[in-house]
Design an enzyme around this catalytic site. Structure first.
Site, short mmCIF file in Angstrom:
data_model
loop_
_atom_site.label_atom_id
_atom_site.label_comp_id
_atom_site.label_asym_id
_atom_site.label_seq_id
_atom_site.Cartn_x
_atom_site.Cartn_y
_atom_site.Cartn_z
N ASP A 7 0.84 -1.29 0.03
CA ASP A 7 0.00 -0.01 0.04
C ASP A 7 0.98 1.14 0.10
OD1 ASP A 7 -2.28 1.59 0.29
OD2 ASP A 7 -1.95 1.79 2.27
N GLU A 66 -1.33 -0.98 -5.31
CA GLU A 66 -2.41 0.02 -5.43
C GLU A 66 -2.13 1.02 -6.73
OE1 GLU A 66 -5.80 -0.05 -2.00
OE2 GLU A 66 -4.79 1.59 -2.18
N ASP A 140 -2.73 1.19 6.76
CA ASP A 140 -1.79 0.72 5.74
C ASP A 140 -1.48 -0.65 5.65
OD1 ASP A 140 -0.96 3.91 4.98
OD2 ASP A 140 -0.64 3.58 7.09
#
Length: 163
Positions: A7, A66, A140
């Site tokens: 992330d 992502e 996160d």
């Protein structure tokens, strides 16, 4: 299959290693990496080194990351974009295939709802994968674990590599 899921962030990265398949994912490692405050080049080098070290330590089959989510805060978006560059450079240096997912794709894969909130994603992650007890799991890290679970569920590593 073993996935290193990231992330991305400039101030903090969620990092997770998950393996297995969608019906039985296993968390190998989950943590947050917080680069020391300092110059941009030093912080980005720390991001690169953390990813490089995780690749070396866990020998993943692919890296899941992502895609960039554009927010109203352009400064934050720029920092995340730069961190993504350092992450992708580490994957490229290791010749590691990269799979990219939008936040909506991760939410859909984990909860069945592409508009789910962070709390719903965190709850489903806890149902889909055994998580070691921790005093506090930062968002996160939970997001990285969800990303890894989504990557195992989709098994798109061979067909959806970034260029």
């Amino acid at each position: 299959m073993r996935i290193l899921a990231i992330d991305p962030g400039y101030d903090r990265l969620g990092v997770a290693v998950v393996e297995g398949d969608a019906s039985r994912p296993t968390l190998v490692m989950g943590e947050c990496v917080t680069p020391a405050k300092g110059g941009k080049e030093r912080r980005l080098a720390a991001v690169f080194e953390a990813v490089r070290d995780a690749i070396g330590a866990y020998a993943p089959d692919a890296l899941a990351i992502e895609t960039l989510f554009f927010s109203a805060n352009k400064k934050t978006a720029l920092g995340v974009a730069e961190a993504r560059g350092a992450i992708l450079a580490a994957a490229g240096a290791a010749a590691l295939p990269v799979i990219e997912y939008s936040p909506q794709e991760v939410k859909l894969a984990v909860t069945g709802n592409g508009g789910a909130d962070k709390a719903a994603v965190a709850r489903m992650v806890g149902r889909l994968i055994v998580l070691p007890k921790k005093k506090k799991r930062l968002d996160d890290e939970a997001d990285a674990i969800a990303l890894g679970v989504a990557a195992l569920a989709s098994r798109r590593s061979a067909s959806r590599r970034s260029s």
